[in-house]
Every structure is written in C-alpha cells, then in structure tokens.
Design a protein around this motif. Sequence first.
Motif, mmCIF file in Angstrom:
data_model
loop_
_atom_site.group_PDB
_atom_site.id
_atom_site.type_symbol
_atom_site.label_atom_id
_atom_site.label_comp_id
_atom_site.label_asym_id
_atom_site.label_seq_id
_atom_site.Cartn_x
_atom_site.Cartn_y
_atom_site.Cartn_z
ATOM 1 N N THR A 84 19.982 54.874 13.370
ATOM 2 C CA THR A 84 19.563 55.786 12.864
ATOM 3 C C THR A 84 20.501 56.813 11.999
ATOM 4 O O THR A 84 21.012 57.895 12.645
ATOM 5 C CB THR A 84 18.116 56.361 13.109
ATOM 6 N N VAL A 85 20.547 57.621 11.076
ATOM 7 C CA VAL A 85 20.964 57.976 10.699
ATOM 8 C C VAL A 85 19.740 59.413 9.758
ATOM 9 O O VAL A 85 19.744 59.246 8.400
ATOM 10 C CB VAL A 85 22.279 57.519 9.729
ATOM 11 N N GLU A 86 20.012 60.977 10.222
ATOM 12 C CA GLU A 86 19.663 61.774 9.251
ATOM 13 C C GLU A 86 20.210 62.979 9.561
ATOM 14 O O GLU A 86 20.904 63.591 10.011
ATOM 15 C CB GLU A 86 17.865 61.984 10.364
ATOM 16 N N ASN A 87 19.609 63.629 8.376
ATOM 17 C CA ASN A 87 20.794 65.008 6.996
ATOM 18 C C ASN A 87 19.861 65.858 7.362
ATOM 19 O O ASN A 87 18.365 65.636 6.777
ATOM 20 C CB ASN A 87 21.494 64.766 5.956
ATOM 21 N N ARG A 88 20.466 66.947 7.733
ATOM 22 C CA ARG A 88 19.409 68.163 7.569
ATOM 23 C C ARG A 88 19.864 69.557 6.772
ATOM 24 O O ARG A 88 21.320 69.687 7.616
ATOM 25 C CB ARG A 88 18.493 68.233 8.741
ATOM 26 N N LEU A 89 19.400 69.959 5.739
ATOM 27 C CA LEU A 89 20.174 71.564 5.633
ATOM 28 C C LEU A 89 20.415 72.334 6.254
ATOM 29 O O LEU A 89 19.276 72.745 7.049
ATOM 30 C CB LEU A 89 19.945 71.370 4.121
ATOM 31 N N VAL A 90 21.073 73.139 6.467
ATOM 32 C CA VAL A 90 21.306 74.661 7.510
ATOM 33 C C VAL A 90 22.194 75.606 6.494
ATOM 34 O O VAL A 90 22.913 75.461 6.007
ATOM 35 C CB VAL A 90 22.026 74.131 8.877
ATOM 36 N N ASP A 91 21.820 76.953 7.267
ATOM 37 C CA ASP A 91 22.482 77.442 6.372
ATOM 38 C C ASP A 91 23.603 77.945 6.822
ATOM 39 O O ASP A 91 23.625 78.093 8.835
ATOM 40 C CB ASP A 91 21.719 79.146 6.262
ATOM 41 N N LEU A 92 25.114 78.127 6.644
ATOM 42 C CA LEU A 92 26.172 78.939 7.810
ATOM 43 C C LEU A 92 26.439 80.325 7.264
ATOM 44 O O LEU A 92 25.764 81.119 6.083
ATOM 45 C CB LEU A 92 27.553 77.783 6.265
ATOM 46 N N PRO A 93 27.199 81.113 8.094
ATOM 47 C CA PRO A 93 27.207 82.184 7.703
ATOM 48 C C PRO A 93 28.694 81.822 7.261
ATOM 49 O O PRO A 93 29.501 81.114 6.869
ATOM 50 C CB PRO A 93 27.944 82.805 9.628
ATOM 51 N N PRO A 94 28.136 82.776 6.353
ATOM 52 C CA PRO A 94 29.115 83.347 5.326
ATOM 53 C C PRO A 94 30.710 83.376 5.198
ATOM 54 O O PRO A 94 31.559 82.993 4.369
ATOM 55 C CB PRO A 94 29.042 84.235 4.233
ATOM 56 N N ASP A 95 30.927 83.905 6.816
ATOM 57 C CA ASP A 95 33.041 84.033 6.898
ATOM 58 C C ASP A 95 32.951 83.304 8.143
ATOM 59 O O ASP A 95 33.950 83.426 8.754
ATOM 60 C CB ASP A 95 32.730 85.629 7.720
ATOM 61 N N LEU A 96 31.827 81.981 7.911
ATOM 62 C CA LEU A 96 32.971 80.693 8.911
ATOM 63 C C LEU A 96 33.539 80.040 8.486
ATOM 64 O O LEU A 96 33.502 79.187 7.383
ATOM 65 C CB LEU A 96 31.256 79.607 9.008
ATOM 66 N N ALA B 268 29.634 79.976 18.117
ATOM 67 C CA ALA B 268 28.301 79.729 19.018
ATOM 68 C C ALA B 268 26.912 80.064 17.543
ATOM 69 O O ALA B 268 25.676 78.856 17.726
ATOM 70 C CB ALA B 268 27.718 81.151 19.251
ATOM 71 N N ARG B 269 26.906 80.528 16.801
ATOM 72 C CA ARG B 269 26.037 80.473 15.757
ATOM 73 C C ARG B 269 25.709 79.258 14.891
ATOM 74 O O ARG B 269 24.930 79.162 14.788
ATOM 75 C CB ARG B 269 26.577 81.401 14.230
ATOM 76 N N LEU B 270 27.345 78.545 14.490
ATOM 77 C CA LEU B 270 26.825 77.682 13.772
ATOM 78 C C LEU B 270 25.953 76.198 14.601
ATOM 79 O O LEU B 270 24.443 75.309 14.785
ATOM 80 C CB LEU B 270 28.120 77.007 13.654
ATOM 81 N N VAL B 271 26.429 76.477 16.049
ATOM 82 C CA VAL B 271 25.604 75.269 16.688
ATOM 83 C C VAL B 271 23.944 75.740 16.974
ATOM 84 O O VAL B 271 22.904 74.480 16.702
ATOM 85 C CB VAL B 271 26.763 75.548 18.155
ATOM 86 N N ASP B 272 23.953 77.289 17.827
ATOM 87 C CA ASP B 272 22.531 77.689 17.161
ATOM 88 C C ASP B 272 21.926 77.160 15.980
ATOM 89 O O ASP B 272 20.434 76.320 15.770
ATOM 90 C CB ASP B 272 21.746 78.827 17.111
ATOM 91 N N ALA B 273 22.416 77.189 14.538
ATOM 92 C CA ALA B 273 21.564 76.585 13.508
ATOM 93 C C ALA B 273 21.520 75.236 13.192
ATOM 94 O O ALA B 273 20.706 75.314 12.847
ATOM 95 C CB ALA B 273 22.367 77.602 11.969
ATOM 96 N N GLY B 274 22.537 74.745 14.121
ATOM 97 C CA GLY B 274 22.610 72.974 13.370
ATOM 98 C C GLY B 274 21.482 72.596 15.110
ATOM 99 O O GLY B 274 20.738 72.123 14.595
ATOM 100 N N LEU B 275 20.988 72.918 15.969
ATOM 101 C CA LEU B 275 20.015 72.881 16.943
ATOM 102 C C LEU B 275 18.943 72.928 16.182
ATOM 103 O O LEU B 275 17.460 72.383 16.537
ATOM 104 C CB LEU B 275 20.124 72.981 17.833
ATOM 105 N N ALA B 276 18.366 74.196 16.035
ATOM 106 C CA ALA B 276 17.232 75.100 15.889
ATOM 107 C C ALA B 276 16.529 74.184 14.714
ATOM 108 O O ALA B 276 15.452 74.391 14.509
ATOM 109 C CB ALA B 276 17.872 76.357 15.805
ATOM 110 N N SER B 277 17.601 73.732 13.794
ATOM 111 C CA SER B 277 17.031 72.931 12.712
ATOM 112 C C SER B 277 16.321 71.809 13.117
ATOM 113 O O SER B 277 15.580 71.162 12.227
ATOM 114 C CB SER B 277 17.822 72.966 12.188
#
Length: 356
Positions: A169-181, A225-234
Amino acid sequence: MVTTGGQGGLRELDSRSRDIFRRIVEAYLDTGDPVGSRNISRLLAAPLSPASVRNVMSDLEAAGLLYAPHTSAGRLPTELGLRFFVDAMLEIGDLTEGDRSAIEGRLKASGTGKSVEDVLTEASQTLSGLTRGAGVVLTQKADPRLRHIEFVRIEPTRGIVVLVGDNGTVENRLVDLPPDLPASALQEAANYLNAHIRGRTLSETRAEVERQRAARKLELDTLTARLVDAGLASWSDAGGSRPQTLIVRGRANLLDDVRAAEDLERIRALFDELESSEDLIELLGLADAGEGVRIFIGSENKLFGLSGSSLVVSPYRDTEARVIGVVGVIGPTRLNYARVVPMVDYTARVVGRLLG
C-alpha cells in the motif's frame, strides 16, 4: 388523552391516541406530507369522526408530538414525536434475501484483492444505493508495517510524505516544512528513517526514533530533526489516539427529498455540515460506546442542527470484539427507519467479518 412531562408521560398515550399518532407518523415517513383529520378517520379500524380525530391531534400537538406547518390543516410529527415513535412504536423489519445478497455480494467482491479502504468505500456506496440516503463510514487508519518512506517538496514550505507499506500500500500526507530547510535535509531525513523503519509500524518507528535521538542528538542537525517530527507526528499521534478516515458516498441522493426552496436550503446546510468532518467524526464516535444501531434525529446533535437530518449508525468490530469503525446512513428525518436500521446493522456485521 395525551399527558405531557417527558418520555415517561408520552408513553401513557391511550390506545386511540397512539393509533392516530402512529398513522400520522407512518404517513409522514411514506410521503413527507402533512396529514389531515379526514384522511386519518378513514384509516382507523374503529369508526371515529374527523372532529374527534382533530381533538386528539390537538392534544398530541399540545404534548409536543405534532405541529402544523404554515397554515396547513394537516399535522406533521415534531422531532420529539419522531423520537417517541422510534423508541416506543417502531417495528423493525427484517431484510429480504435480496437485500442480504446485495450487501454481502458487493462487499465480498470488493474485498477480493482490494484494500481496506476499497471495502469501506463499497460499504458506503452500497448503503447509499439501497437506502437512497448518503452512506457514511468512519474507521481508524491502519498502522501498517512499513517498507519505505520518502519526502517530496512541492512548495517552499509544503511537502508530501510518501509511505510504502510491507503489503504494497502507498499513502501520501501533506506536511509543513520549515522555511529555511535545505534540499539535502529531505534526503537526510528519508535516509535516516529508512534505516530504522523497515518492518516497524509508524508508532513503533516514532518510539525508536525518539529513543535514538535522545541518545545520539548530534547525528541529526536541528532542521532535519524538525522534519522528522513533522513527518511522523502527522501519521502517528504522540498522544496515543490514531487518525481516522471518513468516507461519505451518495450525497446527491439527499436532493431527491427536496420539495421547496426551504428544503433546498436545508440540504445546502447539510452539505456544509458534511464538510465539517471533525464534527461528524465526533458524532459517529458516539456509536463506539453502544451496542448495535443508534439513531440520531435532527437537532438531537449539533451536527445536524441546521439541516434537520437523521443519522442511523452501527459500530463494526474485529475478531476480538473491539470497535474498529462505524457505518451508517444520513437522510431526511422521514427515513424509512424500519428498513434502514436492519440494513445498517447487517452491513456493519458483514464489514466486521471481512475486516476483522
């Protein structure tokens, strides 16, 4: 004679009043039109003049069970009247073999080589088609074991997390990215997670990442680290509650009940309410606590307070009898409850068998 004072008092209707009330409600459920005393007097087994029927109807109106729409001489049941009818007088029918075969056949066919969401979508569509209402399904998202994760930037501050499960199975989810990433952080985050994610669920992965981050904070820079948090928390709620999927099919069927301009406004209000999925999820979640089918009529719940619609829902369970979701039907308050209730109940049991 009618006595007031809550449901206890309403149940004390004498046999004549109950008969007249029942015939008014049944006529309303059948046609949606107000019913006059002359028509009711013709339907009664024991002869009763239209004037006597009108007196009983006035008592029923005083008790809050009936009302007169506009200047019509006829009467319609109030929401309180419908609730009383459903609780005290409704005779639930049994499904025909044709209905059982239609439900079981379509759901079993959708379950052959298909995803869980395919089965649930078919359940919603089947209920919509058989009841001419809008079929709804709410289920907890699965927490599959994962094979691969990938981050894709689509805007400077928006991205997509792509999750590939062990079952394909493949699932997609939108996440917010830090502006300075920086662009490299996307790949670094994916590489880090893929080194730890295989064979684990999202919740297990989150726990493992948090454990390793506590022990090896220097291996990830702050932005990654912030990206990992955003991706998994969603995808995996740290508070323990799992995300939910809402499926609604057959909304256009609700337009079949439109009779006047105010009805059209009622339907438009319902469509707006359906877009507020958080409220619907909260309402459907009430079914989790109960056994069997539950009926919500009009303003008994805040979700349908404007449109005056009804909802019939039943939980479905896994092999360990745990509630894993609910199925149901949204329609006008003049739903054919006697037919819809067993249909929703049977669909929930079939879905439970297929997905449990």
